[in-house]
Design an enzyme around this catalytic site. Structure first.
Site, PDB file in Angstrom:
ATOM      1  N   ASP A  86      29.763  33.607 -20.640  1.00 40.68           N
ATOM      2  CA  ASP A  86      29.331  32.479 -21.146  1.00 40.68           C
ATOM      3  C   ASP A  86      27.797  32.224 -21.679  1.00 40.68           C
ATOM      4  O   ASP A  86      26.940  32.544 -20.675  1.00 40.68           O
ATOM      5  CB  ASP A  86      29.800  31.228 -20.521  1.00 40.68           C
ATOM      6  CG  ASP A  86      31.225  30.766 -20.546  1.00 40.68           C
ATOM      7  OD1 ASP A  86      32.057  31.951 -21.041  1.00 40.68           O
ATOM      8  OD2 ASP A  86      31.839  29.754 -20.046  1.00 40.68           O
ATOM      9  N   HIS A 236      28.067  34.029 -16.023  1.00 36.69           N
ATOM     10  CA  HIS A 236      27.076  33.407 -17.019  1.00 36.69           C
ATOM     11  C   HIS A 236      25.839  34.381 -17.203  1.00 36.69           C
ATOM     12  O   HIS A 236      25.533  35.084 -16.304  1.00 36.69           O
ATOM     13  CB  HIS A 236      26.501  32.062 -16.407  1.00 36.69           C
ATOM     14  CG  HIS A 236      27.782  30.967 -16.433  1.00 36.69           C
ATOM     15  ND1 HIS A 236      28.640  30.906 -15.715  1.00 36.69           N
ATOM     16  CD2 HIS A 236      27.714  30.423 -17.474  1.00 36.69           C
ATOM     17  CE1 HIS A 236      29.457  29.913 -16.026  1.00 36.69           C
ATOM     18  NE2 HIS A 236      28.781  29.345 -17.139  1.00 36.69           N
TER      19      HIS A 236
END
Length: 273
Positions: A86, A236
């Site tokens: 992400d 992430h």
């Protein structure tokens, strides 16, 4: 004082005890059922790890998700890992992540938002050039479960896809991840209607606090024991820890016999299911 207890009385006591035990068992099960149903209806994707090294249970099953072209897990008979990142903004670590992926010939999907395409176009282009998928994490990163209007929902996805097309000259591959994993049944149905496949995950850890990053040991302690067949891993790209450990992490997973697959393989778009 003496009380005479007959066989009939004993039978009635035994029957009553059995009924009481059954009622209590049902009472104990009911809160668990309500908890699972509430979690699924709340709009927050959640996982429950039952056995180390085995796939977790989602608060919506893989079978239920498939009716909306949504996924959180691949084929559990195959030692394949699907890497996803992400990317809400660029924090200086994506180049190192891309370097590690290239070294291991590992495809990944980077779920980006509109701000990312605006601020780091060169990295988006590098993702594409090196064979990665750039996925849709929406234009503005809102709580999509709070959007009931189909036109507004579509605008979040199309707005990001338009930016991608303007930058790359290509159509965005239709993989969508709801920000923060917030969803509703109507959202899943709307995404499906628009041709998007919704991608959740089966393995993640707390890596998003940039001012409180996990140590390498803490990261490995979460990501190695819990890896499993068909894992869709969420990391992430803003994480300094992830950038630092990724090469070693991929090496460790390979040593356990895993290979890395593309989301197109996960969803059967390349002819595999």
């Amino acid at each position: 004082m003496f009380i005479t207890i007959t066989r009939g009385t004993l039978r009635r006591i035994a029957a009553g005890t059995a009924v009481f035990a059954l009622v209590m068992a049902l009472f104990m099960l009911l809160p668990q059922r309500q908890t699972a149903e509430t979690a699924a209806a709340s709009g927050n994707w959640g996982l429950s790890f039952q056995v180390e090294g085995e796939p977790p249970e989602g608060n919506v099953s893989a079978g239920q998700l498939r009716q909306w072209d949504a996924y959180y897990l691949g084929d559990t008979a195959q030692k394949t890992i699907y890497l996803t990142f992400d990317a809400g903004y660029e924090n200086g670590f994506t180049s190192a992540i891309l370097d590690a992926l290239k070294k291991h010939n590992a495809p990944a999907c980077f779920f980006v938002v509109g701000n990312y395409i605006d601020s780091a176009p060169e990295l988006v282009l590098r993702m594409v050039q090196e064979g990665h998928i750039v996925g849709n994490h929406t234009l503005h990163h809102p709580d999509m479960s709070a959007i009931a209007d189909e036109a507004a929902f579509e605008a979040e996805l199309d707005g990001l896809a338009d930016k991608y097309r303007e930058l790359t000259g290509e159509e965005m591959k239709k993989f969508y991840r709801p920000p923060q994993g917030k969803f509703s049944e109507s959202n899943l149905a709307m995404a499906q209607k628009l041709g998007w496949r919704t991608i959740f995950w089966s393995l993640a850890y707390v890596d998003w606090y940039t001012d409180n990053q996990p140590t390498d040991e803490e990261a490995f302690g979460k990501l190695i024991p819990r890896i499993h067949n068909g894992a869709v891993v969420l990391l992430h790209s803003t994480s300094e820890t992830n950038a630092r450990i990724l090469d070693e992490l991929l090496t460790k997973w390979e040593a356990l016999g895993y290979r890395f697959g593309s989301l197109e393989e996960l969803t059967g778009e390349n002819g595999q299911e």
